[in-house]
Scaffold this motif. Structure first.
Motif, PDB file in Angstrom:
ATOM      1  N   ALA A 415     -38.406  -2.045  63.665  1.00  0.00           N
ATOM      2  CA  ALA A 415     -37.883  -2.833  64.438  1.00  0.00           C
ATOM      3  C   ALA A 415     -38.836  -3.202  66.073  1.00  0.00           C
ATOM      4  O   ALA A 415     -39.183  -4.114  66.673  1.00  0.00           O
ATOM      5  CB  ALA A 415     -36.795  -2.709  65.189  1.00  0.00           C
ATOM      6  N   MET A 416     -39.431  -1.188  66.395  1.00  0.00           N
ATOM      7  CA  MET A 416     -40.187  -2.103  67.334  1.00  0.00           C
ATOM      8  C   MET A 416     -41.884  -2.684  67.647  1.00  0.00           C
ATOM      9  O   MET A 416     -41.811  -3.393  68.209  1.00  0.00           O
ATOM     10  CB  MET A 416     -40.597  -0.231  67.754  1.00  0.00           C
ATOM     11  CG  MET A 416     -39.429   0.372  68.660  1.00  0.00           C
ATOM     12  SD  MET A 416     -38.928  -0.482  69.266  1.00  0.00           S
ATOM     13  CE  MET A 416     -40.130   0.463  71.136  1.00  0.00           C
ATOM     14  N   GLN A 417     -41.868  -2.121  66.164  1.00  0.00           N
ATOM     15  CA  GLN A 417     -43.397  -2.897  65.904  1.00  0.00           C
ATOM     16  C   GLN A 417     -43.031  -4.085  65.394  1.00  0.00           C
ATOM     17  O   GLN A 417     -44.001  -4.872  65.944  1.00  0.00           O
ATOM     18  CB  GLN A 417     -43.949  -2.335  63.795  1.00  0.00           C
ATOM     19  CG  GLN A 417     -44.029  -1.016  63.903  1.00  0.00           C
ATOM     20  CD  GLN A 417     -44.373  -0.637  62.360  1.00  0.00           C
ATOM     21  OE1 GLN A 417     -44.340  -0.658  61.979  1.00  0.00           O
ATOM     22  NE2 GLN A 417     -45.919   0.757  62.974  1.00  0.00           N
ATOM     23  N   ASN A 418     -41.829  -4.743  64.512  1.00  0.00           N
ATOM     24  CA  ASN A 418     -41.528  -6.235  65.421  1.00  0.00           C
ATOM     25  C   ASN A 418     -41.799  -6.702  66.813  1.00  0.00           C
ATOM     26  O   ASN A 418     -42.143  -7.395  66.900  1.00  0.00           O
ATOM     27  CB  ASN A 418     -40.248  -6.504  64.030  1.00  0.00           C
ATOM     28  CG  ASN A 418     -40.645  -5.850  62.865  1.00  0.00           C
ATOM     29  OD1 ASN A 418     -41.539  -6.420  61.856  1.00  0.00           O
ATOM     30  ND2 ASN A 418     -39.441  -6.120  61.965  1.00  0.00           N
ATOM     31  N   VAL A 419     -40.898  -6.305  67.690  1.00  0.00           N
ATOM     32  CA  VAL A 419     -40.447  -6.698  68.415  1.00  0.00           C
ATOM     33  C   VAL A 419     -42.412  -6.632  69.386  1.00  0.00           C
ATOM     34  O   VAL A 419     -42.302  -7.464  69.936  1.00  0.00           O
ATOM     35  CB  VAL A 419     -39.888  -5.129  69.160  1.00  0.00           C
ATOM     36  CG1 VAL A 419     -39.734  -6.171  70.842  1.00  0.00           C
ATOM     37  CG2 VAL A 419     -38.668  -5.705  68.921  1.00  0.00           C
ATOM     38  N   GLU A 420     -42.807  -5.241  69.521  1.00  0.00           N
ATOM     39  CA  GLU A 420     -44.219  -6.050  69.729  1.00  0.00           C
ATOM     40  C   GLU A 420     -44.945  -7.165  69.210  1.00  0.00           C
ATOM     41  O   GLU A 420     -45.949  -7.102  70.371  1.00  0.00           O
ATOM     42  CB  GLU A 420     -45.174  -4.512  68.975  1.00  0.00           C
ATOM     43  CG  GLU A 420     -44.970  -2.829  69.975  1.00  0.00           C
ATOM     44  CD  GLU A 420     -45.430  -1.827  69.551  1.00  0.00           C
ATOM     45  OE1 GLU A 420     -45.775  -1.513  68.339  1.00  0.00           O
ATOM     46  OE2 GLU A 420     -44.827  -0.671  70.122  1.00  0.00           O
ATOM     47  N   LEU A 421     -44.704  -6.958  68.303  1.00  0.00           N
ATOM     48  CA  LEU A 421     -45.534  -8.671  67.051  1.00  0.00           C
ATOM     49  C   LEU A 421     -45.478  -9.704  67.596  1.00  0.00           C
ATOM     50  O   LEU A 421     -46.465 -10.300  67.783  1.00  0.00           O
ATOM     51  CB  LEU A 421     -45.165  -8.342  65.649  1.00  0.00           C
ATOM     52  CG  LEU A 421     -46.319  -9.340  64.553  1.00  0.00           C
ATOM     53  CD1 LEU A 421     -47.595  -9.187  64.808  1.00  0.00           C
ATOM     54  CD2 LEU A 421     -45.647  -8.628  63.353  1.00  0.00           C
ATOM     55  N   VAL A 422     -43.758  -9.262  68.069  1.00  0.00           N
ATOM     56  CA  VAL A 422     -43.479 -10.488  68.377  1.00  0.00           C
ATOM     57  C   VAL A 422     -43.925 -10.489  70.192  1.00  0.00           C
ATOM     58  O   VAL A 422     -44.565 -12.059  70.353  1.00  0.00           O
ATOM     59  CB  VAL A 422     -41.992 -10.679  68.104  1.00  0.00           C
ATOM     60  CG1 VAL A 422     -41.519 -11.304  69.471  1.00  0.00           C
ATOM     61  CG2 VAL A 422     -41.399 -10.649  67.442  1.00  0.00           C
ATOM     62  N   SER A 423     -43.717 -10.028  71.094  1.00  0.00           N
ATOM     63  CA  SER A 423     -44.228  -9.776  72.284  1.00  0.00           C
ATOM     64  C   SER A 423     -45.547 -10.156  71.741  1.00  0.00           C
ATOM     65  O   SER A 423     -46.198 -11.470  72.704  1.00  0.00           O
ATOM     66  CB  SER A 423     -44.683  -8.768  72.692  1.00  0.00           C
ATOM     67  OG  SER A 423     -43.102  -8.398  72.482  1.00  0.00           O
ATOM     68  N   ASP A 424     -47.091 -10.192  71.107  1.00  0.00           N
ATOM     69  CA  ASP A 424     -48.175 -10.264  71.401  1.00  0.00           C
ATOM     70  C   ASP A 424     -48.037 -11.842  70.564  1.00  0.00           C
ATOM     71  O   ASP A 424     -49.097 -12.261  70.832  1.00  0.00           O
ATOM     72  CB  ASP A 424     -48.506  -9.361  69.561  1.00  0.00           C
ATOM     73  CG  ASP A 424     -49.214  -8.065  70.531  1.00  0.00           C
ATOM     74  OD1 ASP A 424     -49.168  -7.405  71.729  1.00  0.00           O
ATOM     75  OD2 ASP A 424     -49.384  -6.528  69.438  1.00  0.00           O
ATOM     76  N   GLU A 425     -47.458 -12.414  69.574  1.00  0.00           N
ATOM     77  CA  GLU A 425     -47.781 -13.383  69.590  1.00  0.00           C
ATOM     78  C   GLU A 425     -47.236 -14.376  70.649  1.00  0.00           C
ATOM     79  O   GLU A 425     -47.606 -14.797  70.687  1.00  0.00           O
ATOM     80  CB  GLU A 425     -46.788 -13.610  68.094  1.00  0.00           C
ATOM     81  CG  GLU A 425     -46.917 -13.291  66.754  1.00  0.00           C
ATOM     82  CD  GLU A 425     -45.928 -13.554  65.512  1.00  0.00           C
ATOM     83  OE1 GLU A 425     -44.915 -13.895  65.941  1.00  0.00           O
ATOM     84  OE2 GLU A 425     -47.031 -13.150  64.386  1.00  0.00           O
ATOM     85  N   LEU A 426     -46.306 -14.207  71.065  1.00  0.00           N
ATOM     86  CA  LEU A 426     -46.016 -14.802  72.681  1.00  0.00           C
ATOM     87  C   LEU A 426     -46.900 -14.741  73.676  1.00  0.00           C
ATOM     88  O   LEU A 426     -47.289 -15.894  74.368  1.00  0.00           O
ATOM     89  CB  LEU A 426     -44.089 -14.197  73.187  1.00  0.00           C
ATOM     90  CG  LEU A 426     -43.030 -14.394  71.984  1.00  0.00           C
ATOM     91  CD1 LEU A 426     -42.268 -13.809  73.123  1.00  0.00           C
ATOM     92  CD2 LEU A 426     -43.118 -15.667  72.754  1.00  0.00           C
ATOM     93  N   ARG A 427     -47.227 -13.821  73.850  1.00  0.00           N
ATOM     94  CA  ARG A 427     -48.380 -13.460  74.746  1.00  0.00           C
ATOM     95  C   ARG A 427     -49.868 -14.601  73.797  1.00  0.00           C
ATOM     96  O   ARG A 427     -50.387 -15.461  74.684  1.00  0.00           O
ATOM     97  CB  ARG A 427     -48.702 -12.091  74.571  1.00  0.00           C
ATOM     98  CG  ARG A 427     -48.500 -11.582  75.607  1.00  0.00           C
ATOM     99  CD  ARG A 427     -49.063 -10.417  76.452  1.00  0.00           C
ATOM    100  NE  ARG A 427     -49.164  -9.401  75.520  1.00  0.00           N
ATOM    101  CZ  ARG A 427     -48.466  -8.162  74.691  1.00  0.00           C
ATOM    102  NH1 ARG A 427     -47.401  -7.824  75.340  1.00  0.00           N
ATOM    103  NH2 ARG A 427     -48.797  -7.576  73.555  1.00  0.00           N
TER     104      ARG A 427
END
Length: 711
Positions: A415-427
């Protein structure tokens, strides 16, 4: 070899579980038990045993037994009227078939064991296990321990149990052990767990370790159970956490009243009946919460019907345990055990299906539940006295909890990896928004171009349809108009000469014959497209079929001054070549309708003949048919040295009635259906055909057919 994180964590947990189990098995035994002394006929000779170096010893063997009698330490043991017998300890007295007074589990009796120990052994200690259900214990005439109230009458009997350690002096080398036991509360009575004998220090140390192990497990179960229930309180979407937390608490409560009976030691005044009800209710609810956990974890593999059935049975057993006397529900322990076995088997089935379908966490759950089910079966055998001396369910559930912790950690990590991945994609999206807009714009342009191309294709199809209708009407109207004109001329007497009449009749017959041929071709093409033509397939060799084509058409081609060359795998088939290998034994096999494929070749060859150079020209007048095996297919290419095909006509060359003055599909009197029929026949054989050309250098038709499967 690289091991993924969940795998090596799982391995570590497995090692920990094995160590805990080994520690439990060795709680009160050390060394090899095969040479250890055993009680024989009521005597245990330990005069040669070194307790300091050889450790603790179990007091198993055959003890003296006096069924239906409560005898004190001052009894004259030599009196033959006492009815002395010898029984196996540990074993419930339900198994004593020769003792009718206690055979049904209820009653009272006296055990006696004479122990000979080294005179210099000093003070020794005995760990007294749980005895069903009340007892008094004397050593050398001194009352050392008692639990509950021993009495001959059931109404005066009081049940109580928890293990304890007692010490005694062995200065004279003799320990005369006398135990009075009575049971009117439980389905099994007597001593059915081993006594352990050793030095006070060693027995006390082992007892402290056993209590510490059980306290550690109970505490862990309470902490993890409440933790999972807290997870559910904050995230109700993960419903399996609630059932898992309840499962942990059920096992913790059951452990509290079994084994070291921590609840009775913490609350000495607690009712024994209450402890038994807690044990059996928790046992039944383990089935409810256990299957609920698996069902919530893998809902697609679980059965809702099984979920409701297991809940109904589990709660029914729990209510029955709460209201019935202890003696009643303990006698039907097999029902509880059967229920748990069915639940475990169903859980194993569900998790196995989830593992086969690669569900998240299924591998770890399968490993944990497999070990847990093994411990459940071990405990069932323990309570059934099937030569199993240790309860393992606490350690099975501990290992299962560790596995569940790994699953939760893995889920939270993902879940944390997915959150980090989504954050990176948003950036990245914010940083490259213009590029993405441009990319989407280009994609839209490509979509528009694709739509324009599709529109052009549709226009071409519409043009082809109009062309088809125009040609059909033209090809049908022209001969009919001419025939009508000839007939009107003859009717009106404009043609009186017999030769002219004959010539006009021949012309009309020719027109009608051509019209009839057109109708036949159109009818055949319609049936081919509708799949109404029956094909008679046979297996033939490619080379043999190629030779038959040459035999069939070579004379016709030569008659008009042309040359037909058939080539197989780069070898031109001559008369001598065909005589040497006409059978084509090593040639690949194709499955075709010979007559229909001859029709294909006939259309292609005679169509090519019409476009060969003039006979008086200096150009080569040649038609070549070449067959080559290629990746499970055979490619047949028919080429000629004619004028070729106009590129504008290539997309429509196989359309019905497509004719143009410079097209290969037009000829004096041609119907425009020949190549359409060729295409349909080839498609019925599972192949495809295409036309190629080079203007003024001839044309080529490629046919690809699948090779037949060899048996």
């Amino acid at each position: 070899m690289v091991i993924r994180k969940p795998v090596w964590i799982f391995v570590i947990m497995l090692i920990i579980a094995v160590i805990l189990n080994v520690g439990l098995f060795n709680s009160f035994t050390t060394g090899d038990s095969s040479h250890r002394p055993k009680a024989v006929n009521g005597e245990l000779d330990l005069s040669g045993w070194d307790f300091q170096h050889e450790g603790i010893l179990k007091m198993d063997g055959t003890w003296m037994f006096y069924g239906g009698q409560l005898l004190g330490p001052n009894t004259d043991w030599g009196d033959s009227s006492l009815g002395e017998s010898f029984v196996s300890v540990p074993s419930s007295w339900n198994n004593y078939e020769l003792e009718p007074a206690v055979r049904k589990g209820l009653g009272y009796a006296t055990y006696r064991l004479l122990i000979r120990v080294p005179e210099e052994a000093g003070t020794l200690a005995i760990r007294v296990p749980n005895i069903m259900t009340a007892y008094k214990l004397w050593i050398n005439g001194d009352l050392i321990a008692e639990a509950g109230q021993v009495d001959e009458l059931a109404e005066n009997n009081k049940a109580e149990q928890y293990p304890r350690v007692i010490s005694f002096a062995s200065d004279n080398g003799i320990a005369d052990l006398v135990i009075q036991v009575s049971n009117y509360k439980h389905r099994k009575g007597g001593i059915w767990t081993s006594f352990s004998l050793g030095t006070t220090q060693e027995i006390t140390r082992k007892e402290i370790l056993a209590v510490a192990e059980q306290m550690l497990i109970i505490g862990s179960l309470f902490i993890i159970g409440t933790y999972h229930m807290g997870l559910y309180a904050f995230r109700k979407r993960e419903r399996f956490t609630l059932s898992f937390g309840l499962l942990c608490l059920c096992v913790a409560f059951r452990m509290g009243v079994t084994g070291e009976t921590m609840m009775f030691q913490r609350f000495p005044g607690a009712s024994w009946e209450l402890g038994m009800r807690i044990e059996y209710i928790a046992f039944a609810l383990c089935g409810v919460t256990g299957y609920t956990y698996i069902y919530r974890m893998f809902p697609q593999e679980g059965s809702k019907r099984s979920y409701w059935i297991f809940n109904a049975v589990g709660y029914t057993l729990s209510v029955a345990t709460a209201v019935l006397p202890v003696l009643v529900y303990t006698r039907v322990l097999v029902i509880y055990q059967l229920y748990i076995v069915i639940v475990c088997a169903t859980c194993m089935y569900v998790v196995t299906r989830a593992r086969i379908r690669n569900r998240e966490g299924a591998t770890l759950v399968l490993a944990g539940i497999t070990f847990f089910i093994f411990t459940v079966i071990n405990d069932i055998l323990f309570y059934s006295e099937q030569h199993v001396s240790v309860q393992l369910v606490p350690f099975g559930i501990t290992f299962f909890i560790l596995v569940q912790s790994i699953i939760l950690s893995n889920r939270f990590t993902n879940a944390m990896q997915n959150v980090e991945l989504v954050s990176d994609e948003l950036r990245e999206l914010n940083a490259n928004l213009e590029q993405r807009v441009e990319l989407r714009t280009n994609e839209l342009k490509q979509s528009n171009e694709s739509l324009e191309h599709s529109n052009i294709e549709l226009e071409k199809l519409e043009k082809s349809r109009r062309h088809l209708l125009s040609n059909i009407s033209h090809d049908l109207r022209t001969p009919m108009t001419l025939v009508q004109g000839y007939l009107e001329a003859m009717r009106d007497g404009l043609i009186e000469d017999k030769d002219q009449q004959q010539r006009h009749l021949n012309m009309m017959l020719g027109k009608l014959s051509r019209l009839n041929s057109l109708i036949d071709d159109l009818f055949e093409l319609s049936k081919l497209e509708a799949g109404q033509v029956r094909f008679h397939y046979v297996n033939v060799s490619v080379r043999g079929w190629l030779e038959s084509v040459q035999f069939s058409f070579e004379t016709d081609v030569n008659r008009v001054g042309g040359a037909l060359h058939c080539v197989y795998n780069g070898i031109t088939l001559t008369a001598s070549e065909m005589e040497q290998g006409s059978l084509g034994s090593e040639s690949p096999i194709i499955r075709i309708d010979i007559a229909r494929m001859e029709q294909v070749m006939s259309n292609l060859i005679y169509n090519a003949l019409r476009y060969l150079p003039e006979a008086d020209s200096d150009k080569d007048r040649r038609i070549t048919i070449e067959a080559v095996e290629e990746r499970g297919t055979v490619v047949i290419e028919v080429t000629d040295t004619g004028c070729g095909i106009d590129p504008e006509d290539l997309p429509y060359i196989f359309d019905r009635f497509y004719k143009k003055d410079k097209s290969r599909n037009s000829s004096e009197g041609g119907s425009g259906l020949g190549l359409s029929i060729v295409k349909e026949i080839v498609h019925q054989h599972g192949g495809w055909i295409e036309a190629r050309n080079t203007i003024d250098h001839g044309a080529s038709f490629l046919i690809r057919l699948p090779l037949a499967m060899q048996k």
